[in-house]
Design an enzyme around this catalytic site. Structure first.
Site, mmCIF file in Angstrom:
data_model
loop_
_atom_site.group_PDB
_atom_site.id
_atom_site.type_symbol
_atom_site.label_atom_id
_atom_site.label_comp_id
_atom_site.label_asym_id
_atom_site.label_seq_id
_atom_site.Cartn_x
_atom_site.Cartn_y
_atom_site.Cartn_z
ATOM 1 N N TYR A 110 0.847 -1.201 0.000
ATOM 2 C CA TYR A 110 0.000 0.000 0.000
ATOM 3 C C TYR A 110 0.873 1.238 0.000
ATOM 4 O O TYR A 110 1.959 1.260 0.593
ATOM 5 C CB TYR A 110 -0.868 0.059 1.263
ATOM 6 C CG TYR A 110 -2.043 -0.880 1.252
ATOM 7 C CD1 TYR A 110 -3.217 -0.535 0.595
ATOM 8 C CD2 TYR A 110 -1.982 -2.099 1.906
ATOM 9 C CE1 TYR A 110 -4.307 -1.388 0.596
ATOM 10 C CE2 TYR A 110 -3.068 -2.968 1.912
ATOM 11 C CZ TYR A 110 -4.226 -2.608 1.254
ATOM 12 O OH TYR A 110 -5.299 -3.456 1.245
ATOM 13 N N TYR A 149 -0.602 -10.024 0.253
ATOM 14 C CA TYR A 149 0.471 -9.562 1.140
ATOM 15 C C TYR A 149 0.413 -10.292 2.487
ATOM 16 O O TYR A 149 -0.657 -10.715 2.919
ATOM 17 C CB TYR A 149 0.421 -8.040 1.333
ATOM 18 C CG TYR A 149 -0.869 -7.464 1.875
ATOM 19 C CD1 TYR A 149 -1.150 -7.490 3.239
ATOM 20 C CD2 TYR A 149 -1.786 -6.878 1.020
ATOM 21 C CE1 TYR A 149 -2.329 -6.942 3.731
ATOM 22 C CE2 TYR A 149 -2.966 -6.330 1.505
ATOM 23 C CZ TYR A 149 -3.231 -6.369 2.865
ATOM 24 O OH TYR A 149 -4.397 -5.829 3.346
ATOM 25 N N ARG A 159 -3.050 -12.138 3.195
ATOM 26 C CA ARG A 159 -4.333 -11.712 2.659
ATOM 27 C C ARG A 159 -4.447 -12.138 1.202
ATOM 28 O O ARG A 159 -3.507 -11.943 0.431
ATOM 29 C CB ARG A 159 -4.480 -10.187 2.699
ATOM 30 C CG ARG A 159 -4.493 -9.493 4.034
ATOM 31 C CD ARG A 159 -5.608 -9.885 4.984
ATOM 32 N NE ARG A 159 -6.866 -10.372 4.456
ATOM 33 C CZ ARG A 159 -7.884 -9.617 4.034
ATOM 34 N NH1 ARG A 159 -7.792 -8.309 4.056
ATOM 35 N NH2 ARG A 159 -8.992 -10.149 3.585
ATOM 36 N N HIS A 162 -7.141 -8.444 -2.847
ATOM 37 C CA HIS A 162 -8.460 -7.864 -2.540
ATOM 38 C C HIS A 162 -8.447 -6.373 -2.800
ATOM 39 O O HIS A 162 -7.400 -5.721 -2.730
ATOM 40 C CB HIS A 162 -8.842 -8.128 -1.076
ATOM 41 C CG HIS A 162 -7.895 -7.506 -0.097
ATOM 42 N ND1 HIS A 162 -6.693 -8.085 0.245
ATOM 43 C CD2 HIS A 162 -7.945 -6.336 0.592
ATOM 44 C CE1 HIS A 162 -6.064 -7.318 1.113
ATOM 45 N NE2 HIS A 162 -6.785 -6.232 1.336
ATOM 46 N N HIS A 164 -10.472 -3.016 -1.312
ATOM 47 C CA HIS A 164 -11.390 -2.498 -0.293
ATOM 48 C C HIS A 164 -12.412 -1.587 -0.966
ATOM 49 O O HIS A 164 -12.058 -0.818 -1.878
ATOM 50 C CB HIS A 164 -10.622 -1.686 0.744
ATOM 51 C CG HIS A 164 -9.647 -2.502 1.539
ATOM 52 N ND1 HIS A 164 -9.972 -3.124 2.718
ATOM 53 C CD2 HIS A 164 -8.345 -2.810 1.315
ATOM 54 C CE1 HIS A 164 -8.910 -3.769 3.194
ATOM 55 N NE2 HIS A 164 -7.910 -3.592 2.360
HETATM 56 FE FE LIG Z 1 -6.041 -4.662 2.515
#
Ligand SMILES: [Fe+2]
Length: 240
Positions: A110, A149, A159, A162, A164
């Protein structure tokens, strides 16, 4: 547009994940420590807002291939279209409502000061987008497929890929924050956050489906993700 006198069906707490789910460690400290209280009526501000008619969107707000550098350079990764329809639980489309999304880059990183994962930042990718649904309730983004990640939950938790999503729906009280997973990802059944959902059918509603008919040859694959928010009581109980 007026939202006067709207009443919405209560959220089904067996369908949504519980606030306290010990297998998802962060939920332990974040969840309420005391019993919840019921509000008899939603507040006026919950029922009458928000109104997005004054929102001025930029030309690239729903195009994550372009919006971070305004087209100066393209991000790394698989180019995709993410699209779908926002509807209420009775199948009624929700037009002109705000859909916001945020995601990691193709390496699973991110653009956030607290994300220190080994994967590098992409100088051409920000990772946020927004749009309003059209007259028929459809929304659309162009982006790259995010990478999975690792995160510190169990010894080796990852995870699934995905995106959000926050969708407002017809009023503030119907706002839903969720995630879209990708059809066929083997990490979905291993994820401790996915495990907080009790019903396997609820998990299926969070999976974006590959949609070849809406892909662009030699350009982008497409994933369809329909989003369902709570419905108005008057569409269910005709006497109200
Ligand atoms: Fe996330």
């Amino acid at each position: 547009m007026t939202h006067d006198n709207k009443r919405f069906v209560a959220r089904d707490r067996n369908w949504h994940p519980p606030a306290y789910a010990p297998g998802y460690k962060t939920s332990v400290a974040r969840s309420p420590q005391q019993a919840l209280m019921s509000m008899q009526q939603p507040t006026v501000s919950e029922l009458t807002g928000p109104d997005f008619s004054h929102l001025r969107l930029g030309p690239y707000d729903n195009d994550l291939l372009m919006n971070f550098t305004q087209g100066e350079g393209l991000p790394q990764g698989e180019r995709i279209i993410m699209f779908g329809r926002v509807m209420d639980q009775f199948g009624k489309p929700v037009p002109h409502t705000l859909v916001e999304m945020w995601q990691a880059n193709a390496g699973g990183r991110y653009r956030h000061k607290k994300d220190a994962y080994l994967a590098p930042l992409d100088p051409h990718f920000g990772g946020v987008g927004r749009c309003l649904t059209d007259d028929q309730g459809f929304y659309r983004f162009r982006t790259i497929k995010p990478g999975p990640y690792p995160w510190p939950n169990d010894v080796n938790s990852w995870r699934p890929a995905h995106i959000h999503v926050s969708v407002t729906g017809p009023s503030t009280s119907t706002r839903l924050i969720t995630q879209m997973y990708f059809e066929g990802d083997p990490l979905i059944p291993l994820c401790p956050i996915v495990h907080t959902l009790k019903d396997p059918e609820a998990v299926e509603t969070m999976v974006g489906r590959l949609d070849m008919a809406n892909s662009r040859p030699m350009d982008c694959l497409a994933y369809r993700f329909d989003i369902v928010v709570r419905g108005e009581l008057q569409t269910y109980f005709e006497n109200q």
